[in-house]
Design an enzyme around this catalytic site. Structure first.
Site, PDB file in Angstrom:
ATOM      1  N   ILE A 196       1.015  -1.370   0.114  1.00 44.69           N
ATOM      2  CA  ILE A 196       0.036  -0.118   0.016  1.00 44.69           C
ATOM      3  C   ILE A 196       0.758   1.182  -0.053  1.00 44.69           C
ATOM      4  CG2 ILE A 196      -1.907   0.976   1.066  1.00 44.69           C
ATOM      5  CD1 ILE A 196      -2.245  -1.407   2.519  1.00 44.69           C
ATOM      6  N   VAL A 252      13.155   1.343   9.818  1.00 45.95           N
ATOM      7  CA  VAL A 252      12.630   2.292  10.790  1.00 45.95           C
ATOM      8  C   VAL A 252      12.648   1.961  12.260  1.00 45.95           C
ATOM      9  CG1 VAL A 252      10.580   3.120   9.153  1.00 45.95           C
ATOM     10  CG2 VAL A 252      10.182   0.995  10.552  1.00 45.95           C
ATOM     11  N   SER A 288      -5.307   0.417  11.359  1.00 39.05           N
ATOM     12  CA  SER A 288      -6.208  -0.870  10.853  1.00 39.05           C
ATOM     13  C   SER A 288      -7.493  -0.881  11.360  1.00 39.05           C
ATOM     14  CB  SER A 288      -5.227  -2.123  10.973  1.00 39.05           C
ATOM     15  OG  SER A 288      -6.118  -3.332  10.693  1.00 39.05           O
ATOM     16  N   TYR A 324      -0.465  -7.808  17.162  1.00 41.05           N
ATOM     17  CA  TYR A 324      -0.839  -6.778  15.817  1.00 41.05           C
ATOM     18  C   TYR A 324      -2.040  -6.043  16.213  1.00 41.05           C
ATOM     19  CZ  TYR A 324      -1.752  -5.220  11.232  1.00 41.05           C
ATOM     20  OH  TYR A 324      -2.062  -4.307   9.900  1.00 41.05           O
ATOM     21  N   THR A 328      -2.106  -7.684   0.091  1.00 41.13           N
ATOM     22  CA  THR A 328      -0.577  -7.388  -0.214  1.00 41.13           C
ATOM     23  C   THR A 328      -0.191  -8.495   0.503  1.00 41.13           C
ATOM     24  OG1 THR A 328      -0.570  -6.427   1.884  1.00 41.13           O
ATOM     25  CG2 THR A 328      -1.038  -4.862   0.183  1.00 41.13           C
TER      26      THR A 328
HETATM   27  N1  LIG Z   1      -2.634  -5.247   3.838  1.00 47.75           N
HETATM   28  C1  LIG Z   1      -3.604  -5.101   4.957  1.00 47.75           C
HETATM   29  O1  LIG Z   1      -4.796  -5.899   4.802  1.00 47.75           O
HETATM   30  C2  LIG Z   1      -3.656  -3.898   5.811  1.00 47.75           C
HETATM   31  C3  LIG Z   1      -4.693  -3.708   6.758  1.00 47.75           C
HETATM   32  C4  LIG Z   1      -4.575  -2.591   7.568  1.00 47.75           C
HETATM   33  C5  LIG Z   1      -3.304  -1.732   7.930  1.00 47.75           C
HETATM   34  N2  LIG Z   1      -2.371  -2.418   6.993  1.00 47.75           N
HETATM   35  C6  LIG Z   1      -1.194  -1.748   7.263  1.00 47.75           C
HETATM   36  O2  LIG Z   1      -0.737  -0.980   6.214  1.00 47.75           O
HETATM   37  C7  LIG Z   1       0.711  -1.099   6.462  1.00 47.75           C
HETATM   38  C8  LIG Z   1       1.236  -1.457   4.996  1.00 47.75           C
HETATM   39  O3  LIG Z   1       0.887  -2.719   5.020  1.00 47.75           O
HETATM   40  P1  LIG Z   1       1.188  -3.532   3.361  1.00 47.75           P
HETATM   41  O4  LIG Z   1       0.065  -4.292   3.537  1.00 47.75           O
HETATM   42  O5  LIG Z   1       1.411  -2.672   2.213  1.00 47.75           O
HETATM   43  O6  LIG Z   1       2.388  -4.546   3.858  1.00 47.75           O
HETATM   44  P2  LIG Z   1       3.658  -4.830   2.813  1.00 47.75           P
HETATM   45  O7  LIG Z   1       4.213  -6.090   3.647  1.00 47.75           O
HETATM   46  O8  LIG Z   1       3.106  -5.390   1.677  1.00 47.75           O
HETATM   47  O9  LIG Z   1       4.370  -3.692   2.784  1.00 47.75           O
HETATM   48  C9  LIG Z   1       5.178  -3.333   3.963  1.00 47.75           C
HETATM   49  C10 LIG Z   1       6.384  -2.546   3.484  1.00 47.75           C
HETATM   50  O10 LIG Z   1       7.006  -2.120   4.755  1.00 47.75           O
HETATM   51  C11 LIG Z   1       8.300  -2.295   4.689  1.00 47.75           C
HETATM   52  N3  LIG Z   1       8.996  -2.599   5.966  1.00 47.75           N
HETATM   53  C12 LIG Z   1       8.790  -3.587   6.804  1.00 47.75           C
HETATM   54  N4  LIG Z   1       9.533  -3.689   7.681  1.00 47.75           N
HETATM   55  C13 LIG Z   1      10.263  -2.508   7.684  1.00 47.75           C
HETATM   56  C14 LIG Z   1      11.279  -1.642   8.578  1.00 47.75           C
HETATM   57  N5  LIG Z   1      11.752  -2.328   9.718  1.00 47.75           N
HETATM   58  N6  LIG Z   1      11.901  -0.500   7.897  1.00 47.75           N
HETATM   59  C15 LIG Z   1      11.327  -0.131   6.963  1.00 47.75           C
HETATM   60  N7  LIG Z   1      10.645  -0.696   6.048  1.00 47.75           N
HETATM   61  C16 LIG Z   1      10.070  -1.952   6.408  1.00 47.75           C
HETATM   62  C17 LIG Z   1       8.446  -3.864   3.775  1.00 47.75           C
HETATM   63  O11 LIG Z   1       9.588  -3.775   3.224  1.00 47.75           O
HETATM   64  C18 LIG Z   1       7.500  -3.288   2.725  1.00 47.75           C
HETATM   65  O12 LIG Z   1       7.794  -2.655   1.760  1.00 47.75           O
HETATM   66  C19 LIG Z   1       0.994  -1.658   7.528  1.00 47.75           C
HETATM   67  O13 LIG Z   1       1.293  -0.671   8.504  1.00 47.75           O
HETATM   68  C20 LIG Z   1       0.176  -2.574   7.701  1.00 47.75           C
HETATM   69  O14 LIG Z   1       0.132  -2.843   9.154  1.00 47.75           O
HETATM   70  C21 LIG Z   1      -2.449  -3.347   6.042  1.00 47.75           C
END
Ligand SMILES: NC(=O)c1ccc[n+]([C@@H]2O[C@H](COP(=O)([O-])OP(=O)(O)OC[C@H]3O[C@@H](n4cnc5c(N)ncnc54)[C@H](O)[C@@H]3O)[C@@H](O)[C@H]2O)c1
Length: 262
Positions: free
Chosen positions: A17, A66, A139, A152, A189
């Site tokens: 995302i 991060v 979330s 989580y 994702t």
């Molecule tokens: N996918 C879902 O259903 C969903 C729903 C609600 C919230 N979210 C939140 O949205 C955000 C993005 O999620 P996503 O689904 O795109 O996940 P994803 O796993 O597709 O992408 C996460 C990104 O974060 C990076 N990352 C992970 N650890 C890291 C670190 N220590 N330092 C820097 N970068 C780091 C990864 O390399 C990746 O590019 C997250 O905070 C997740 O909790 C996702």
């Protein structure tokens, strides 16, 4: 806020995302975007593609874990020094991995707190800045509980709490920085497709998979489009649910006054 001409920083933006937020910001006329991620290969590839589409001077990749305070601080510094501005911070990096819950807390909570404070430091009017916006990624699990990934869920409740508190007028009036959170529902994702493998025990993982399967799904591009509405219009301290491909809507949690027992 008008996104046109603004400078943004997005963490965890090499994939998922986060990458869609970057694309949507550029489409909406953001002048510059810094992509921060610890995955250098994916981050550099993503930025190479973005440069082809949006021009070479507008996007940079900064390798940043991060969880490393110095690296995150350097990421903000390099963004500011390169673009001479910062208006929008999206604290997006996050993992769903209760099997590594200390790391999960470090990424989903500690880094979001640090990123928000750095946002105040670089954009706050009280620090000589112009004001701006910090969007934290919570979330729907920041608002509701599920059994299969309790840590989580706790981390996302923490994101809701820090956003609401730092979004209060006490902070906004001094800094001119709005702090807003989006609460996405299940979004297609790697975080979701691999989730069942990463829980504390196989049994919890299966439960997490079952619970997630019951929820409505959406594409990351949809969340990114709704994010632009929040950036433009979201009030400081506001929470926005974005679920099932529907328009994002604001949700209100009872505040201290409402909860007071006579
Ligand atoms: N996918 C879902 O259903 C969903 C729903 C609600 C919230 N979210 C939140 O949205 C955000 C993005 O999620 P996503 O689904 O795109 O996940 P994803 O796993 O597709 O992408 C996460 C990104 O974060 C990076 N990352 C992970 N650890 C890291 C670190 N220590 N330092 C820097 N970068 C780091 C990864 O390399 C990746 O590019 C997250 O905070 C997740 O909790 C996702």
């Amino acid at each position: 806020m008008d996104i046109k001409g603004k400078t943004a920083l997005v963490t965890g933006a090499a994939t998922g995302i986060g990458l869609e937020y970057v694309k949507e910001l550029l489409r909406n006329g953001a002048q510059n975007v810094a992509v921060l991620d610890f995955d250098a290969r994916k981050g550099e590839n993503a930025v190479k593609e973005l440069k082809k589409e949006y021009g070479s001077g507008r996007v940079i990749f900064i390798k940043t874990d991060v969880t490393n305070a110095t690296e995150l601080e350097e990421g903000f510094k390099k963004t500011y020094e390169t673009f001479k501005a910062l208006d929008i911070v999206i604290n997006n990096a996050g993992i769903l991995d209760d099997g590594r819950w200390e790391l999960e807390i470090a990424i989903n909570v500690n880094a979001v707190v640090r990123g928000t404070l750095l946002g105040f430091q670089y954009m706050g009017k009280d620090k000589g800045g112009k004001g701006g916006i910090v969007v934290n990624i919570a979330s729907i699990l920041g608002l509701a509980a599920i059994a299969g990934c309790p840590v989580y869920t706790a981390t996302k409740h923490a994101v809701v709490g820090i956003t609401r508190s730092l979004g209060l007028p006490y902070h906004f009036d001094r800094t001119g920085v709005r702090v807003v959170a989006i609460c996405p529902g299940v979004t297609d994702t790697n975080l979701i497709s691999e989730a069942h493998k990463r829980q504390l025990s196989g049994e919890w993982g299966r439960e997490c998979g079952r619970e997630v399967d019951e929820l409505p799904k959406q594409r990351p591009e949809h969340v990114a489009k709704e994010m632009m509405r929040l950036i433009k219009k979201g009030g400081s301290g506001s929470l926005w649910v974005c679920e099932g491909g529907q328009p994002a809507y604001e949700i209100h949690i009872p505040d201290r006054q409402t909860l007071k027992v006579e």
